[in-house]
Design an enzyme around this catalytic site. Structure first.
Site, PDB file in Angstrom:
ATOM      1  N   GLN A  82      18.344  33.021  59.168  1.00 23.28           N
ATOM      2  CA  GLN A  82      18.821  32.255  58.379  1.00 23.28           C
ATOM      3  C   GLN A  82      20.205  32.476  58.386  1.00 23.28           C
ATOM      4  OE1 GLN A  82      16.500  29.803  55.076  1.00 23.28           O
ATOM      5  NE2 GLN A  82      15.678  31.849  54.912  1.00 23.28           N
TER       6      GLN A  82
ATOM      7  N   LYS B  81      12.200  34.535  47.360  1.00 21.87           N
ATOM      8  CA  LYS B  81      13.298  35.550  46.787  1.00 21.87           C
ATOM      9  C   LYS B  81      13.458  35.858  45.447  1.00 21.87           C
ATOM     10  CE  LYS B  81      16.900  32.790  49.355  1.00 21.87           C
ATOM     11  NZ  LYS B  81      17.614  32.902  48.097  1.00 21.87           N
ATOM     12  N   THR B  82      14.124  34.685  44.831  1.00 19.85           N
ATOM     13  CA  THR B  82      14.507  34.168  43.901  1.00 19.85           C
ATOM     14  C   THR B  82      14.083  34.940  43.087  1.00 19.85           C
ATOM     15  OG1 THR B  82      15.860  32.230  45.072  1.00 19.85           O
ATOM     16  CG2 THR B  82      15.671  32.080  42.152  1.00 19.85           C
TER      17      THR B  82
ATOM     18  N   ARG C  89      12.009  23.784  56.570  1.00 20.29           N
ATOM     19  CA  ARG C  89      12.658  23.231  54.511  1.00 20.29           C
ATOM     20  C   ARG C  89      11.404  22.349  55.114  1.00 20.29           C
ATOM     21  NH1 ARG C  89      15.158  26.082  53.283  1.00 20.29           N
ATOM     22  NH2 ARG C  89      14.767  27.400  54.929  1.00 20.29           N
TER      23      ARG C  89
ATOM     24  N   ASP D 242      22.186  37.736  46.422  1.00 21.34           N
ATOM     25  CA  ASP D 242      21.128  37.025  47.256  1.00 21.34           C
ATOM     26  C   ASP D 242      21.811  36.510  48.382  1.00 21.34           C
ATOM     27  OD1 ASP D 242      19.114  35.270  47.504  1.00 21.34           O
ATOM     28  OD2 ASP D 242      19.951  33.928  45.692  1.00 21.34           O
ATOM     29  N   GLU D 243      21.103  35.936  49.310  1.00 20.31           N
ATOM     30  CA  GLU D 243      21.775  34.917  50.646  1.00 20.31           C
ATOM     31  C   GLU D 243      22.559  36.624  51.713  1.00 20.31           C
ATOM     32  OE1 GLU D 243      20.346  32.942  51.521  1.00 20.31           O
ATOM     33  OE2 GLU D 243      19.743  31.843  50.396  1.00 20.31           O
TER      34      GLU D 243
END
Length: 667
Positions: A245, A29-30, A602, A214-215
């Site tokens: 998330q 995504k980044t 993770r 973002d997020e």
């Protein structure tokens, strides 16, 4: 662009519609956000009209760094990449006059907020109990995050919240008088400003012509309002998020904001990023099956081209002592067998208290480790107090320092005096300290209040002068005695040991400052420069986790979000721990399931679950049940290690690993 997958490319090129990118864990995504910034610039939108916002300084730095590799200095001039709160602070500073603030707004941290609330309650805030200060502080924060103003809180507060609502009104008035805002105001006040002043909103919409978030699943109601206002009716935005998330409901995050976009923007385009570049297929299959038990506004399934991978292991232990020993032993053995580094391993847990036995086990085996989120030396209240005094001695216009120390220790200068002082300073557009020197203030205060204020003011000026002219550190030690700080710590601490430890920290700080002075210019360095240097050390210490070093990582599941490790151990996977007892009692299992999902995703190559059959609670040994989440995972992809006899060869191999580690320790 050629290295992006088709969905990523589509997300980068979609600029004619408001866009929601549903980005699963590890789906890049980044990269999409940074590539999109470069694409917008190359399409002719100047960087100064683009803003990208996220939630942490670390994420903002990472984004800036990536953009700098895609655009040259000229192309990225004026680009705004920051946290939500930094953007809010920029807006407040630029528009302070319209909001009725003078320039140089002071930002209160949590400690400053508590001090002000305590003062207000001590001096008769309506129906408030000092023992409930935590609850009041949290409630005020929740109201600000839910876009509830002080006036609205009075109207909607239930009987139990009513004292907090009155305190919210007093607290807001006092903050304004001090020309100060708290962390939550950095979002709330810009939203109120934009709603009440359409011309200012239009000015900022012209400044920020395209917004990237973002997020997005972590936004609260007030942040969503800010996004809507800046993006305007046309929806000139791309928001990137993952409802699976969303693990910050306790601080106001609303995963529902993803679905709300569809209601507010009929032209909303939705693109899903489902290819994961982090984990093996089996880890993703397990994560997908777990999270499928939650309801979804948008369905998605992560997949990977990194091979199927090993089964996820489940270890059971008799108690938490054996659990810690076994996990440390597993790391030693696995590192020996595979030649991995310590930094490849992470031990993740639900609550900070779970780390203690693992720290002990790692220390006893000389294994380096790093605890994310451990308390910084500079976060201790006694360190902040002494630094507050030093900041005031070198800069009398530092309002935050003035407010921190004015009643530490108590000088009987109450909130009413400070409120009048703040209002007078605001009116005159000067600092609180400067206001205390003006004759006009005596018309506003009683003779007694004025006398106490003058006494403090004169003492500060005298001490600052002696620090400047004499033996700086002798004067610093004298002032700590003069104000009776040791006695203050005894009164504020629960035990004598705690007070002694805090006083020791204070003198450690003074010694540290002395060493900085001695290192440079033979002790002639002015205190202002030394204080600036130590404040910079504070910032450096906060960024310590960015430094790569070969250490096992210990952290909570909340702190692990956004990170990845080749080998992950999820410990305490039991009922009442994960899911947490509070969540079971309040029927909020969905967020706990998302937390477990974050933990599993993770892991890059191996993931190990660990639970105990018995655990000590409140001094009693209690029986434990494995977490319900383990029963929701696909049985064929789990290996229950303790349910079958270990192969003799495996036992022999583990013996070799332990022996090799022992030799290393001895050498």
């Amino acid at each position: 662009m050629s290295k992006l997958n088709p969905q990523q490319q589509a997300a980068v090129k979609a600029i004619d519609h408001p866009l929601l990118v549903l980005a699963g864990a590890g789906s890049g995504k980044t990269r999409v956000i940074t590539e999109k910034i470069a694409y917008l610039v190359k399409q002719g939108l100047p960087a100064r009209h683009i803003a990208a916002v996220t939630f942490t300084n670390k994420a903002a730095r990472e984004m800036k760094n990536r953009v700098s590799k895609l655009l040259d200095n000229n192309q990225q001039r004026g680009l705004r990449v920051s946290t939500f709160h930094s953007l809010g602070l920029d807006i407040l500073r630029a528009e302070s006059k319209t909001l009725g603030y003078k320039a140089g707004i002071t930002l209160f941290d949590e400690q400053d907020k508590y001090t002000l609330l305590r003062n207000l309650i001590s001096h008769g805030a309506k129906d408030c109990d000092i023992d409930n200060i935590d609850s009041y502080s949290r409630q005020i924060g929740q109201w600000k995050n839910a876009f509830v103003t002080p006036e609205q809180s009075i109207a909607i507060a239930a009987a139990t919240e009513y004292p907090a609502a009155h305190l919210y009104v007093d607290y807001t008035r006092s903050l304004k008088a001090y020309n100060a805002v708290d962390f939550d105001d950095l979002i709330l006040l810009p939203v109120l400003l934009f709603q009440q002043h359409p011309a200012i909103l239009e000015k900022w919409q012209n400044k920020i012509r395209y917004l990237l978030v973002d997020e997005y699943q972590d936004t609260n109601i007030t942040q969503y309002q800010l996004v809507r206002l800046i993006a305007g009716n046309l929806g000139r935005f791309t928001v990137v998020g993952d409802d699976d998330q969303s693990i910050y409901a306790w601080r106001g995050a609303q995963p529902e904001n993803l679905a709300q976009l569809q209601k507010d923007y009929a032209r909303l385009q939705v693109i899903k990023l489902e290819q994961n570049y982090r984990s093996t297929g089996r880890i993703l299959k397990v994560a997908n099956q777990l999270i499928a038990n939650n309801p979804h506004a948008f369905e998605k399934r992560l997949w990977s081209e990194l091979g199927y991978g090993d089964p996820l292991r489940v270890l059971s232990h008799k108690d938490e002592q054996i659990e810690a020993q076994q996990i440390v032993s597993e790391i030693i053995h696995h590192k020996f067998k595979t030649g991995s580094n310590y930094q490849d391993y992470a031990i993740l847990y639900r609550g900070n208290h779970q780390s203690r036995l693992f720290e002990k086990g790692l220390r006893e085996n000389n294994i380096p480790y790093f605890i994310s989120g451990s308390t910084s030396f500079f976060a201790y209240s006694e360190i902040k107090d002494i630094l507050g005094y030093l900041r005031l001695f070198v800069n009398q216009d530092d309002d935050a320092a003035f407010l921190r120390v004015i009643n530490t220790p108590k000088r009987e200068i109450g909130p009413s005096t400070l409120e009048k002082l703040g209002a007078y300073a605001n009116e005159r557009h000067i600092s609180l300290f400067a206001a205390s020197t003006e004759f006009g203030l005596s018309q506003k205060l009683s003779e007694k209040a004025m006398h106490r204020l003058e006494k403090f003011r004169d003492w500060v000026i005298d001490t600052a002068d002696r620090i400047d002219r004499g033996d700086t550190f002798a004067v610093i030690e004298q002032f700590i005695d003069q104000i009776g700080y040791s006695q203050h710590l005894q009164e504020e601490s629960k035990t004598k040991e705690s007070a002694d430890r805090k006083l020791k920290n204070v003198y450690e700080l003074v010694e540290w400052l002395r060493r900085i002075a001695d290192k440079e210019t033979d002790g002639q360095k002015p205190l202002a420069e030394i204080v600036a240097k130590i404040m910079l050390m504070d910032i450096m210490e906060r960024n310590q986790e960015d430094e790569a070093s070969d250490q096992v990582s210990l952290m909570t599941l909340h702190a692990a979000k956004g990170l990845e490790f080749p080998h992950v151990f999820l410990i305490g996977i039991e009922e009442n721990i994960l899911p947490h007892q509070n969540s079971i009692e309040t029927d909020n299992i969905e967020e706990e399931r998302r937390l477990a999902y974050v933990g599993i995703t993770r892991a890059q190559r191996t993931c190990t679950f660990s639970y105990c059959t018995h655990r000590k609670r409140y001094g009693e040994v209690a029986e434990c049940e494995p977490s319900r989440f383990l029963s929701e995972l696909p049985a064929d992809d789990l290996e229950w290690v303790n349910k079958k006899q270990l192969d003799p060869e495996v036992i022999k191999e583990r013996g070799k690993a332990s022996l090799a580690h022992l030799k290393t320790m001895l050498s």
